[in-house]
Design an enzyme around this catalytic site. Structure first.
Site, PDB file in Angstrom:
ATOM      1  N   ARG A   1      -9.498   0.529   9.930  1.00  0.00           N
ATOM      2  CA  ARG A   1      -9.011  -0.811  10.255  1.00  0.00           C
ATOM      3  C   ARG A   1     -10.092  -1.703  10.845  1.00  0.00           C
ATOM      4  NH1 ARG A   1      -3.055   0.639  12.895  1.00  0.00           N
ATOM      5  NH2 ARG A   1      -2.171   1.557  11.002  1.00  0.00           N
TER       6      ARG A   1
ATOM      7  N   ARG B   1       0.352  -8.376  14.279  1.00  0.00           N
ATOM      8  CA  ARG B   1      -0.343  -7.418  13.409  1.00  0.00           C
ATOM      9  C   ARG B   1      -1.179  -8.150  12.360  1.00  0.00           C
ATOM     10  NH1 ARG B   1       3.904  -3.398  10.988  1.00  0.00           N
ATOM     11  NH2 ARG B   1       2.031  -2.273  10.316  1.00  0.00           N
TER      12      ARG B   1
ATOM     13  N   ARG C   1      11.937  -3.155   4.885  1.00  0.00           N
ATOM     14  CA  ARG C   1      11.289  -1.923   4.420  1.00  0.00           C
ATOM     15  C   ARG C   1      11.856  -0.688   5.117  1.00  0.00           C
ATOM     16  NH1 ARG C   1       4.933  -1.995   4.906  1.00  0.00           N
ATOM     17  NH2 ARG C   1       5.431  -2.063   7.137  1.00  0.00           N
TER      18      ARG C   1
ATOM     19  N   LYS D   1       0.829  -1.208   0.000  1.00  0.00           N
ATOM     20  CA  LYS D   1       0.000   0.000   0.000  1.00  0.00           C
ATOM     21  C   LYS D   1       0.862   1.256   0.000  1.00  0.00           C
ATOM     22  CE  LYS D   1      -2.077  -0.770   3.901  1.00  0.00           C
ATOM     23  NZ  LYS D   1      -1.192  -1.875   4.328  1.00  0.00           N
TER      24      LYS D   1
ATOM     25  N   ARG E   1      10.407   1.624  10.582  1.00  0.00           N
ATOM     26  CA  ARG E   1       9.426   1.667  11.658  1.00  0.00           C
ATOM     27  C   ARG E   1       9.770   0.631  12.725  1.00  0.00           C
ATOM     28  NH1 ARG E   1       4.629   1.717   7.226  1.00  0.00           N
ATOM     29  NH2 ARG E   1       4.549   3.955   6.834  1.00  0.00           N
TER      30      ARG E   1
END
Length: 274
Positions: free
Chosen positions: A150, A233, A189, A75, A222
């Site tokens: 969410r 998650r 990432r 995303k 992050r």
């Protein structure tokens, strides 16, 4: 012309301090003005192309897009491209929440108070902060919302807020990737916090390690981009966020996000054209 106007051109300012979201409101007030790129150094064809894009943005159809998908599904990679191609603002809820807190907006102050108590920031506050963000001129053609809603409850509150503005979500893109593929994606990432541009040490590395390609500013990882946190998650996503796809069933397109970046981009382009 404001900083946000320059950023929307695609030729962002080169700050002489840490990236914008890390500044407090008081430090922004005393900060030296940003150093703008010298447009005379850019090729004429690049300038003409960008000016044409800006002209075309005046005529584009408004769009309000939501991106759904588990962490690492792509995303964050596609959102800046959607933003640019459709002349939208990119609202990553984590980023705009931090900005509201640091800018000490009324809702940002309330959010900070909740965080200091160790409480979750309420859905009402988050939706209010999104509503405030939509007042920016860069959102006049619509937005791409990344990271929210969410839950069904959040989706309903978002829908209600937009309904009061006389608009609604136009399109939802649901990014689907098998859980086992996501670990490598997430742990490699890196993010440019000011723009939301996303990089990956293996799949999409920056030209200079640890630096954003356009501004040269530091990239960050992050704190929750690790295998242990990812498992919890993903469990939360499947339990809470996946049902949101059904909530927006009539306007949702599934993106097979395990494909190559180019193939995913083509799917997104086709979905937003329909």
């Amino acid at each position: 012309m404001g900083i946000s106007d320059w950023a929307s051109w695609g030729y962002s300012y080169v700050p002489s301090r840490p990236s914008w979201p890390s500044w407090s409101s008081s430090s922004r007030a005393s900060a030296p003005p940003p150093v703008l790129l010298n447009l005379s150094d850019l090729p004429v064809d690049v300038l003409i192309k960008e000016m044409q894009r800006r002209i075309d943005c005046v005529k584009v159809q408004e769009k309000r897009i939501v991106l759904l998908g588990p962490p690492g599904s792509g995303k964050g990679t596609q959102a800046p491209k959607i933003k640019r191609d459709h002349c939208l603002c990119h609202l990553a809820t984590g980023d705009i929440l931090r900005q509201a807190v640091e800018a000490k907006t009324p809702l940002g102050v309330k959010a900070k108070e909740a965080m200091l108590r160790g409480a979750l920031v309420s859905d009402e506050l988050v939706v209010g902060i999104i509503s405030d963000a939509l007042k920016a001129s860069t959102c006049r053609n619509g937005f791409v919302l990344d990271g929210f809603p969410r839950t069904i409850a959040q989706a309903e509150k978002l829908d209600e807020m937009l309904r009061k503005k006389g608009v609604a979500i136009d399109k939802v893109l649901s990014f689907e990737v098998p859980d086992e593929v996501l670990v490598e994606r997430v742990t490699g990432r890196w993010i440019h916090p000011a723009s939301g541009r996303s990089y990956h040490t293996r799949f999409a590395p920056p030209m200079i390690p640890g630096r954003d390609d356009l501004t040269g500013e530091p990239l960050i990882q992050r704190k929750d981009d690790n295998a242990e946190t990812l498992k919890s998650r993903l469990a939360a996503f499947h339990a809470q966020t996946a049902p949101v796809v059904d909530h927006y069933k009539g306007i949702t397109t599934t993106i097979r996000a395990r494909a190559s970046m180019k193939q995913v981009e083509d799917q997104v382009t086709a979905a937003l054209r329909s």
